[in-house]
Write a protein that holds these residues in place. Structure first.
Motif, short mmCIF file in Angstrom:
data_model
loop_
_atom_site.label_atom_id
_atom_site.label_comp_id
_atom_site.label_asym_id
_atom_site.label_seq_id
_atom_site.Cartn_x
_atom_site.Cartn_y
_atom_site.Cartn_z
N GLU A 135 0.84 -1.21 0.04
CA GLU A 135 0.00 0.01 -0.01
C GLU A 135 0.93 1.14 0.02
O GLU A 135 0.52 2.31 -0.70
N ALA A 136 1.87 1.21 0.73
CA ALA A 136 2.84 2.49 0.68
C ALA A 136 3.45 2.72 -0.60
O ALA A 136 3.37 3.99 -1.05
N LEU A 137 3.76 1.68 -1.26
CA LEU A 137 4.20 1.60 -2.52
C LEU A 137 3.30 2.36 -3.55
O LEU A 137 3.66 3.49 -4.36
N TYR A 138 2.11 1.65 -3.58
CA TYR A 138 1.06 2.16 -4.41
C TYR A 138 0.86 3.72 -4.08
O TYR A 138 0.76 4.65 -5.14
N LEU A 139 0.60 4.16 -2.63
CA LEU A 139 0.30 5.45 -2.50
C LEU A 139 1.63 6.38 -2.69
O LEU A 139 1.29 7.65 -3.15
#
Ligand code: NAP
Length: 301
Positions: A161-165
């Motif tokens: 999720e952090a990478l996506y965001l």
């Protein structure tokens, strides 16, 4: 599927249409069992929330929605019946599942109900759901384009999720309660080399804001309390098995996951469990699929 006065008789009923349920449906349909799958409001399970999947063999880099959609079309192509109803009551003794529109009587049951998002359990979390607090960056991340966001957790979900965001937000603060991540090395390395992701070791102790979330308080070691201004917090701290409907009717482990043998058979004859809902050492899409295949094959042997 024969339905008379809201009563449906089926040989195999599969509850849940995530990767485990859909793979069980593919295998069972190919074996001529005419499975009926209760898919709830939408198929795909938690997999559809995964913005990026790179470890499901043979398909390269993809996203959970695309992968789940392909599984669904395979299941229907082979003749599985997908029903968009939710199981409201399950009686294993009577071999009956009640939904909002009727009753399903089965010979075999595969429980593939997955797991739900664990909540942080701190004050304000419920109040800010949909107003800054979220559990799925792929679903809600788009609302925070160009904003400051935080993710809490240290597993594959949190780092994915952090990478996506990091591709859409102005900044991403990744808060984890210890200084080692349990996520895969490849995800950890990508997070470490992403300049937009700031990593903090600590525990979120408070949420702030009027109508909407505007900040988190993090107790860190060694620096103490840090107040961080954010427009959103995505909670990615693991799952809780969806066993509510069967919890007093079959054997569960101490964490509430369904106990199965190697054939996915539960403590109740004719009832199988597959995927994240069962006690398994690894909860991945590929292992959920494998469980579904094993369960369907076991009951056709
Ligand atoms: P997980 O692996 O159980 O990780 C949960 C994380 O949340 C851990 O880092 C844990 O900290 C932390 N945590 C738990 N309770 C907490 C609390 N109350 N406060 C703060 N932090 C807390 O869960 P997950 O990341 O959702 O993954 C679940 C399964 O799905 C895993 O098997 C994972 O590999 C799989 N998955 C795979 C992919 C992929 O392949 N692309 C994507 C997502 C998930 P500790 O580390 O300190 O325990």
């Amino acid at each position: 599927m024969d339905t008379i006065n809201g009563r449906t008789e089926c040989e195999l009923l599969i509850v849940g249409a995530g990767p485990a349920g859909l793979t069980a449906a593919i295998y069972a349909a190919r074996a001529g069992l005419k499975p009926v799958v209760l898919a709830g409001a939408a198929p795909g399970g938690q997999a559809i929330e995964s913005p990026e999947i790179e470890n499901y063999p043979g398909v390269g880099r993809t996203d959970g929605y695309t992968l789940a959609a392909r599984m669904l079309s395979s299941a229907t192509e082979f003749g599985a019946e997908i029903v968009y109803e939710t199981a409201l009551k399950i009686s294993l003794a009577e071999k009956r599942v009640t939904t909002e529109s009727g009753e399903y009587f089965y010979k075999y049951l595969i429980l593939a109900t997955g797991a739900s998002h664990r909540k942080l359990g701190i004050d304000g979390e419920e109040k800010y759901i949909g107003k800054g607090v979220g559990y799925c960056a792929t679903c809600d991340g788009g609302f925070y384009r160009g904003k400051d966001v935080a993710v809490v957790g240290g597993g594959d979900s949190a780092l994915t999720e952090a990478l996506y965001l990091s591709k859409i937000a102005k900044s991403v603060t990744l808060v984890h309660r210890r200084n080692e991540y349990r996520a895969s090395v490849s995800l950890v390395n990508r997070v470490l080399s992403e300049p937009k992701i700031k990593r903090i070791t600590g525990v979120i102790t408070a949420l702030s804001g009027e109508e909407k979330l505007c900040g988190i308080e993090v107790a860190t070691l060694p620096s103490g309390i840090q107040n961080i201004t954010v427009d959103a917090l995505f909670v990615a701290i693991g799952g809780i098995p969806n066993t509510e409907l069967v919890k007093d009717q079959l054997e569960l482990d101490k964490n509430g996951y369904v106990v199965t043998n190697a054939s996915m058979q539960t403590s109740v004859p004719g009832v199988y469990a597959a995927g994240d809902v069962r006690n398994t050492p690894l909860r991945q899409i590929v292992t959920a699929c494998a469980d579904g295949a094993v369960a369907a094959s076991a009951l056709t042997e």
